[in-house]
Design a protein around this motif. Structure first.
Motif, PDB file in Angstrom:
ATOM      1  N   UNK A  43     -24.781 -38.662 -24.387  1.00  0.00           N
ATOM      2  CA  UNK A  43     -24.408 -38.779 -22.974  1.00  0.00           C
ATOM      3  C   UNK A  43     -22.947 -38.404 -22.757  1.00  0.00           C
ATOM      4  N   UNK A  44     -22.072 -38.960 -23.572  1.00  0.00           N
ATOM      5  CA  UNK A  44     -20.643 -38.681 -23.398  1.00  0.00           C
ATOM      6  C   UNK A  44     -20.307 -37.241 -23.750  1.00  0.00           C
ATOM      7  N   UNK A  45     -20.924 -36.698 -24.791  1.00  0.00           N
ATOM      8  CA  UNK A  45     -20.635 -35.323 -25.192  1.00  0.00           C
ATOM      9  C   UNK A  45     -21.138 -34.311 -24.162  1.00  0.00           C
ATOM     10  N   UNK A  46     -22.343 -34.506 -23.651  1.00  0.00           N
ATOM     11  CA  UNK A  46     -22.861 -33.580 -22.640  1.00  0.00           C
ATOM     12  C   UNK A  46     -22.023 -33.680 -21.365  1.00  0.00           C
ATOM     13  N   UNK A  47     -21.638 -34.891 -20.996  1.00  0.00           N
ATOM     14  CA  UNK A  47     -20.784 -35.050 -19.819  1.00  0.00           C
ATOM     15  C   UNK A  47     -19.453 -34.319 -20.027  1.00  0.00           C
ATOM     16  N   UNK A  48     -18.871 -34.419 -21.216  1.00  0.00           N
ATOM     17  CA  UNK A  48     -17.619 -33.712 -21.509  1.00  0.00           C
ATOM     18  C   UNK A  48     -17.835 -32.198 -21.408  1.00  0.00           C
ATOM     19  N   UNK A  49     -18.960 -31.725 -21.909  1.00  0.00           N
ATOM     20  CA  UNK A  49     -19.274 -30.299 -21.822  1.00  0.00           C
ATOM     21  C   UNK A  49     -19.393 -29.864 -20.361  1.00  0.00           C
ATOM     22  N   UNK A  50     -20.161 -30.601 -19.560  1.00  0.00           N
ATOM     23  CA  UNK A  50     -20.325 -30.242 -18.159  1.00  0.00           C
ATOM     24  C   UNK A  50     -18.993 -30.281 -17.416  1.00  0.00           C
ATOM     25  N   UNK A  51     -18.164 -31.262 -17.733  1.00  0.00           N
ATOM     26  CA  UNK A  51     -16.845 -31.375 -17.087  1.00  0.00           C
ATOM     27  C   UNK A  51     -15.963 -30.179 -17.454  1.00  0.00           C
ATOM     28  N   UNK A  52     -16.220 -29.547 -18.594  1.00  0.00           N
ATOM     29  CA  UNK A  52     -15.413 -28.408 -19.021  1.00  0.00           C
ATOM     30  C   UNK A  52     -15.810 -27.106 -18.319  1.00  0.00           C
ATOM     31  N   UNK A  53     -16.938 -27.133 -17.604  1.00  0.00           N
ATOM     32  CA  UNK A  53     -17.421 -25.917 -16.909  1.00  0.00           C
ATOM     33  C   UNK A  53     -16.695 -25.798 -15.577  1.00  0.00           C
ATOM     34  N   UNK A  54     -15.506 -25.230 -15.650  1.00  0.00           N
ATOM     35  CA  UNK A  54     -14.659 -25.146 -14.448  1.00  0.00           C
ATOM     36  C   UNK A  54     -14.831 -23.836 -13.749  1.00  0.00           C
TER      37      UNK A  54
END
Length: 134
Positions: A123-134
């Protein structure tokens, strides 16, 4: 860890079967804060099944006569199934076991099914990945 999130997205999570970082998820990290992003991908239908902007389940009801009626699912239980067809007309059918035959297509079902499989790290890793999609 965004890198681990990207790996999960493209492998075990199977997210890339329906989503693309250059398509529907392009710039999503600049549109939402991380906590909101996490809520969006874990519960895309919103609270209490509300589908604010999300694709709603559709249903096809196949009657014993051979006629089929399809549309947006309104309600289903052990006794009835109701829907609105493409013209907006309401239809309701009594159910008796498997009659009439009912097939539901819920585009968000994969999200619900995966909830039981995610680890906290996923959950935390996928959220970090999605947050990186700027």
């Amino acid at each position: 860890d965004a890198k681990k999130g990207q790996q999960y997205f493209n492998s075990a999570g199977g997210c890339n079967a329906c989503h693309s970082p250059t398509g529907d998820l392009a710039s999503i990290g600049s549109k939402h804060e991380a906590l909101a992003l996490q809520a969006l991908w874990l519960h895309p239908g919103g609270r209490k099944g509300a589908r604010s902007g999300a694709a709603k389940p559709t249903v096809t009801v196949s009657l014993p006569s051979g006629k089929s009626i399809s549309g947006t699912l309104d309600r289903i239980d052990d006794f009835t199934v109701s829907l609105r067809d493409a013209d907006g007309h309401f239809h309701s059918f009594a159910r008796d076991g498997e009659t009439p035959a009912v097939v539901i297509h819920d585009p968000l079902a994969a999200h619900s099914q995966l909830l039981q499989k995610y680890t906290d790290a996923d959950i935390h890793n996928v959220t970090a990945y999605l947050a990186s999609l700027k």
